[in-house]
Scaffold this motif. Sequence first.
Motif, PDB file in Angstrom:
ATOM      1  N   PRO A   1      38.306 103.395  78.847  1.00 35.77           N
ATOM      2  CA  PRO A   1      39.446 102.457  78.840  1.00 35.77           C
ATOM      3  C   PRO A   1      39.379 101.440  77.698  1.00 35.77           C
ATOM      4  O   PRO A   1      40.423 101.053  77.153  1.00 35.77           O
ATOM      5  N   VAL A   2      38.179 101.012  77.311  1.00 35.97           N
ATOM      6  CA  VAL A   2      38.088 100.050  76.198  1.00 35.97           C
ATOM      7  C   VAL A   2      38.535 100.728  74.903  1.00 35.97           C
ATOM      8  O   VAL A   2      39.290 100.151  74.102  1.00 35.97           O
ATOM      9  N   GLN A   3      38.107 101.957  74.689  1.00 37.18           N
ATOM     10  CA  GLN A   3      38.548 102.682  73.491  1.00 37.18           C
ATOM     11  C   GLN A   3      40.069 102.871  73.508  1.00 37.18           C
ATOM     12  O   GLN A   3      40.741 102.713  72.484  1.00 37.18           O
ATOM     13  N   GLN A   4      40.608 103.181  74.678  1.00 33.68           N
ATOM     14  CA  GLN A   4      42.059 103.376  74.777  1.00 33.68           C
ATOM     15  C   GLN A   4      42.809 102.082  74.472  1.00 33.68           C
ATOM     16  O   GLN A   4      43.831 102.090  73.780  1.00 33.68           O
ATOM     17  N   ALA A   5      42.274 100.965  74.973  1.00 34.10           N
ATOM     18  CA  ALA A   5      42.936  99.671  74.727  1.00 34.10           C
ATOM     19  C   ALA A   5      42.874  99.310  73.240  1.00 34.10           C
ATOM     20  O   ALA A   5      43.839  98.770  72.684  1.00 34.10           O
ATOM     21  N   PHE A   6      41.758  99.618  72.588  1.00 32.62           N
ATOM     22  CA  PHE A   6      41.658  99.353  71.142  1.00 32.62           C
ATOM     23  C   PHE A   6      42.697 100.178  70.385  1.00 32.62           C
ATOM     24  O   PHE A   6      43.330  99.697  69.445  1.00 32.62           O
ATOM     25  N   LEU A   7      42.860 101.431  70.787  1.00 35.80           N
ATOM     26  CA  LEU A   7      43.864 102.272  70.131  1.00 35.80           C
ATOM     27  C   LEU A   7      45.258 101.713  70.354  1.00 35.80           C
ATOM     28  O   LEU A   7      46.049 101.576  69.418  1.00 35.80           O
ATOM     29  N   LYS A   8      45.552 101.380  71.613  1.00 32.94           N
ATOM     30  CA  LYS A   8      46.892 100.908  71.959  1.00 32.94           C
ATOM     31  C   LYS A   8      47.257  99.642  71.169  1.00 32.94           C
ATOM     32  O   LYS A   8      48.381  99.498  70.707  1.00 32.94           O
ATOM     33  N   HIS A   9      46.276  98.747  71.025  1.00 36.39           N
ATOM     34  CA  HIS A   9      46.558  97.471  70.351  1.00 36.39           C
ATOM     35  C   HIS A   9      46.170  97.489  68.869  1.00 36.39           C
ATOM     36  O   HIS A   9      46.235  96.465  68.207  1.00 36.39           O
ATOM     37  N   GLN A  10      45.792  98.660  68.373  1.00 38.93           N
ATOM     38  CA  GLN A  10      45.392  98.814  66.964  1.00 38.93           C
ATOM     39  C   GLN A  10      44.397  97.725  66.569  1.00 38.93           C
ATOM     40  O   GLN A  10      44.589  97.001  65.586  1.00 38.93           O
ATOM     41  N   ALA A  11      43.334  97.643  67.366  1.00 44.95           N
ATOM     42  CA  ALA A  11      42.357  96.566  67.204  1.00 44.95           C
ATOM     43  C   ALA A  11      41.283  96.947  66.180  1.00 44.95           C
ATOM     44  O   ALA A  11      40.089  96.712  66.402  1.00 44.95           O
ATOM     45  N   PHE A  12      41.691  97.536  65.096  1.00 42.48           N
ATOM     46  CA  PHE A  12      40.762  97.909  64.022  1.00 42.48           C
ATOM     47  C   PHE A  12      41.571  98.204  62.765  1.00 42.48           C
ATOM     48  O   PHE A  12      42.769  98.492  62.848  1.00 42.48           O
ATOM     49  N   GLN A  13      40.877  98.071  61.632  1.00 40.47           N
ATOM     50  CA  GLN A  13      41.491  98.517  60.369  1.00 40.47           C
ATOM     51  C   GLN A  13      40.550  99.494  59.691  1.00 40.47           C
ATOM     52  O   GLN A  13      40.675 100.692  59.861  1.00 40.47           O
ATOM     53  N   CYS A  14      39.526  98.972  58.983  1.00 37.08           N
ATOM     54  CA  CYS A  14      38.616  99.906  58.296  1.00 37.08           C
ATOM     55  C   CYS A  14      37.677 100.592  59.283  1.00 37.08           C
ATOM     56  O   CYS A  14      37.138 101.652  58.999  1.00 37.08           O
ATOM     57  N   GLY A  15      37.451  99.966  60.435  1.00 36.36           N
ATOM     58  CA  GLY A  15      36.610 100.576  61.470  1.00 36.36           C
ATOM     59  C   GLY A  15      35.135 100.242  61.385  1.00 36.36           C
ATOM     60  O   GLY A  15      34.368 100.644  62.265  1.00 36.36           O
ATOM     61  N   PHE A  16      34.730  99.484  60.358  1.00 36.24           N
ATOM     62  CA  PHE A  16      33.292  99.237  60.195  1.00 36.24           C
ATOM     63  C   PHE A  16      32.692  98.501  61.386  1.00 36.24           C
ATOM     64  O   PHE A  16      31.615  98.841  61.860  1.00 36.24           O
ATOM     65  N   CYS A  17      33.417  97.522  61.881  1.00 39.02           N
ATOM     66  CA  CYS A  17      32.883  96.713  62.991  1.00 39.02           C
ATOM     67  C   CYS A  17      33.209  97.302  64.348  1.00 39.02           C
ATOM     68  O   CYS A  17      32.736  96.807  65.374  1.00 39.02           O
ATOM     69  N   THR A  18      34.074  98.321  64.384  1.00 39.68           N
ATOM     70  CA  THR A  18      34.757  98.688  65.625  1.00 39.68           C
ATOM     71  C   THR A  18      33.829  99.204  66.723  1.00 39.68           C
ATOM     72  O   THR A  18      33.986  98.829  67.897  1.00 39.68           O
TER      73      THR A  18
END
Length: 153
Positions: A87-104
Amino acid sequence: MKLAIATTINGQREEIAVHPNQTLLEFLRDELKLKGAVEGCSVGVCGSCTVLIDGKPVSSCLTLASNIEGKSVTTIEGLSQNGELDPVQQAFLKHQAFQCGFCTTGMIMAVKGLLNAHKQPSEEQARDYLSGNLCRCGTYKEVLAAVKELARP
Ligand code: FES
Ligand code: FES
């Protein structure tokens, strides 16, 4: 000389051999080829190497691999179950909570730890808990939006 230890990694009991001075980050990436935890600062400041030990987030760059004896380690690779994203991964996808992904991956593991500690975290608790995870792309607002959704009753 290596030390033989018993541990659990992503739900699997393992008997492993580690160098006394090897960090958990080195062990995960170099020996187990689990590349999800990322090396950023190497000194415990950026959070990109975050994994869970017994459900609590730690900087794997500052943790000796030998310290996981008898403990349970979870990395980003252990989150999805039966092909379903966590669910945390899904929420990150839904809210586009990343750009380059380095910290993600580190950010997601820190949010897992937050939710383990507080089922319905307030924004203040989330900000406080995630203060050790830096995002150079500035996705903090989106990460907090993902946490807010996950915190809903
Ligand atoms: S690489 Fe571990 S905290 Fe930055
Ligand atoms: S998404 Fe680029 S550093 Fe966070």
